[in-house]
Scaffold this active site. Structure first.
Site, short mmCIF file in Angstrom:
data_model
loop_
_atom_site.label_atom_id
_atom_site.label_comp_id
_atom_site.label_asym_id
_atom_site.label_seq_id
_atom_site.Cartn_x
_atom_site.Cartn_y
_atom_site.Cartn_z
N ARG A 172 0.83 -1.21 0.00
CA ARG A 172 0.00 0.00 0.00
C ARG A 172 0.86 1.26 0.00
O ARG A 172 0.37 2.34 -0.21
CB ARG A 172 -0.92 0.03 1.22
CG ARG A 172 -1.97 -1.06 1.24
CD ARG A 172 -2.99 -0.84 2.34
NE ARG A 172 -3.85 0.29 2.09
CZ ARG A 172 -3.89 1.38 2.86
NH1 ARG A 172 -3.11 1.49 3.90
NH2 ARG A 172 -4.72 2.37 2.58
N ARG A 176 8.10 6.26 -5.54
CA ARG A 176 8.17 7.02 -6.79
C ARG A 176 9.58 7.50 -7.06
O ARG A 176 10.25 7.97 -6.16
CB ARG A 176 7.24 8.23 -6.73
CG ARG A 176 5.79 7.87 -6.51
CD ARG A 176 4.87 8.98 -6.96
NE ARG A 176 3.52 8.66 -6.55
CZ ARG A 176 2.94 9.14 -5.45
NH1 ARG A 176 3.59 9.99 -4.70
NH2 ARG A 176 1.71 8.79 -5.13
N ARG A 249 -6.33 -4.21 15.08
CA ARG A 249 -5.47 -3.26 15.76
C ARG A 249 -6.35 -2.08 16.17
O ARG A 249 -7.27 -1.71 15.44
CB ARG A 249 -4.35 -2.78 14.84
CG ARG A 249 -3.31 -3.82 14.54
CD ARG A 249 -2.60 -4.31 15.77
NE ARG A 249 -1.69 -3.30 16.33
CZ ARG A 249 -1.08 -3.40 17.52
NH1 ARG A 249 -1.31 -4.45 18.28
NH2 ARG A 249 -0.26 -2.47 17.94
N ARG A 280 2.47 8.67 15.24
CA ARG A 280 2.47 9.94 14.50
C ARG A 280 1.77 11.02 15.31
O ARG A 280 1.06 10.74 16.28
CB ARG A 280 1.81 9.78 13.14
CG ARG A 280 0.36 9.32 13.15
CD ARG A 280 -0.15 9.17 11.71
NE ARG A 280 -1.55 8.75 11.68
CZ ARG A 280 -2.28 8.67 10.58
NH1 ARG A 280 -1.74 8.99 9.41
NH2 ARG A 280 -3.54 8.29 10.61
N GLU A 300 -0.92 9.67 18.18
CA GLU A 300 -1.55 8.37 17.94
C GLU A 300 -0.67 7.26 18.50
O GLU A 300 0.52 7.19 18.22
CB GLU A 300 -1.76 8.12 16.45
CG GLU A 300 -2.83 8.97 15.83
CD GLU A 300 -3.18 8.51 14.42
OE1 GLU A 300 -2.85 7.36 14.06
OE2 GLU A 300 -3.77 9.31 13.68
N TYR A 348 -10.03 -4.11 5.21
CA TYR A 348 -9.57 -2.73 5.25
C TYR A 348 -10.09 -2.01 4.00
O TYR A 348 -9.82 -2.42 2.88
CB TYR A 348 -8.04 -2.62 5.29
CG TYR A 348 -7.61 -1.18 5.38
CD1 TYR A 348 -7.50 -0.56 6.62
CD2 TYR A 348 -7.39 -0.42 4.23
CE1 TYR A 348 -7.16 0.78 6.71
CE2 TYR A 348 -7.05 0.92 4.33
CZ TYR A 348 -6.94 1.51 5.56
OH TYR A 348 -6.62 2.84 5.65
N ASP A 350 -10.50 1.88 2.13
CA ASP A 350 -10.41 3.33 2.06
C ASP A 350 -11.82 3.89 1.91
O ASP A 350 -12.75 3.17 1.51
CB ASP A 350 -9.54 3.76 0.89
CG ASP A 350 -8.05 3.55 1.17
OD1 ASP A 350 -7.64 3.69 2.33
OD2 ASP A 350 -7.31 3.23 0.21
#
Length: 367
Positions: A172, A176, A249, A280, A300, A348, A350
């Site tokens: 995921r 680049r 989780r 984060r 978090e 999961y 999005d």
């Protein structure tokens, strides 16, 4: 007792989309929600003029024009582009892994130099067919980036060593060979102006909603109120965990209002060393280019889920997938019930995918 065509369990994104489509098709709906608010995990609330993402950062992104046009009925989206940064013991790196990251890490300038460095490290590690997340990460970005930017963060996030996690998780993460800090390679991206809660409110406009209502506590009563049920809660909870408990989780947040204009200069900063206990820090005002005199941050902490905690990420390893497959057999036999969303399908998703599958379910129901 009032009778409805559809009882929708959960006022999150899937439930709100289905309820909207059902109402548009002339059906009567009752939406019930266990929490004291709508919008599920994309819920936002206002603090000092800042829209705070209570359950963590949610950045809408999609390549699906149908979905993009759909959400734009309910909100105006700003031009926010997700460009997180990583902090490894005070060293700052751009995410996703791109030429800025490679330059900071190795001093390379051209894509060819970066690719050669990664290939050299991959060969030195002796990886041909990645068998786990560690090997997959090294084959994608080399040993140095794995050690500094992936290993500690991922171990904190999943509570497991990278070599004990499946390889597909790391796929995921985009890599680049351009100087592009845009995390999502998506045609459409942004944050709804005014927050996600307002967007869900608009979806549920004129639809009856009951908050603080636990469907499973009075299941027979609520089942009798509708011809069909749309269930977006945990699939194992629906069946009383009779085959076993699926793993998730969870995430814990420490949120602070600070008397300063700007805490970290970016909406999302990942702490990738293992020693920092949180994964984060989110600074919410930067999602909407805020200029407020104060700021709100959330630290978090990833956590092992226990019953009673908020489930966030399904742990899609072989053991859990096998258990879910057994629950799926039971779910398919429930003729009156459609199981949907991240918890109902133990998958999961999005946000754009949640909308896509909810619209697909509604299309099958209403044509």
């Amino acid at each position: 007792m009032k009778k409805y065509d559809y009882l929708i369990v959960g006022a999150g994104l899937y439930g709100a989309v289905f309820a909207h489509e059902a109402t548009k098709a002339g059906k009567t709906c009752l939406v019930i929600e266990k929490r004291d608010h709508i919008a599920g995990n994309i819920y936002t609330y206002e603090c000092e003029g800042i829209n705070v993402h209570l359950y963590g950062a949610h950045i809408f992104h999609t390549n699906n024009k149908v979905v993009w046009d759909y959400v734009n009925q309910f909100a105006v989206f700003n031009r926010y582009t997700n460009s997180p940064i990583a902090n490894y013991n005070g060293e700052i790196y751009n995410l996703p892994f791109n030429m800025n990251t490679f330059n900071r890490m190795w001093g390379v300038i051209t894509p060819q130099q970066a690719a050669e460095k990664i290939e050299q490290q991959r060969k030195e590690a002796g990886i041909t067919e990645p068998k786990n997340l560690e090997e997959q990460a090294i084959s994608l970005v080399g040993t140095d980036i794995y050690e500094k930017l992936i290993k500690g963060y991922t171990a904190k996030q999943w509570g497991r060593e990278c070599k004990d996690l499946p390889a597909f998780i790391i796929k995921r993460l985009p890599v680049r060979f351009t100087y592009d800090n845009n995390y999502f390679n998506a045609l459409y991206q942004g944050i709804p102006v005014g927050g996600y809660t307002k967007m869900i409110e608009n979806m549920l406009d004129d639809i009856e909603v009951q908050l603080n209502t636990d469907y499973l506590a009075e299941k027979d009563k609520y089942d009798a109120m509708a011809d069909k049920v749309i269930y977006t809660g945990p699939v194992d909870a629906y069946f009383g965990y009779k085959i076993g408990t699926l793993q998730y989780r969870s995430v814990r947040f420490e949120t602070e209002l600070l008397d300063m204009e700007n805490y970290q200069g970016n909406a999302v900063v990942n702490y990738t060393d293992y020693e920092t206990p949180y994964t984060r820090i989110i600074e919410h005002k930067h999602f909407e280019f805020g200029t407020q005199p104060k700021t709100v941050i959330s630290r978090e902490y990833s956590a092992e889920w226990q019953q009673g905690d908020e489930p966030y990420y399904p742990v899609n390893n072989d053991q859990n997938n096998s258990l879910y497959a057994q629950y799926k057999v039971l779910a398919d036999k429930e003729e009156k019930v459609i199981f949907g969303g991240r918890l109902g399908e133990y998958k999961y998703y999005d946000m754009d995918k949640v909308i896509e599958v909810a619209l697909d379910a509604a299309s099958k129901e209403f044509g």
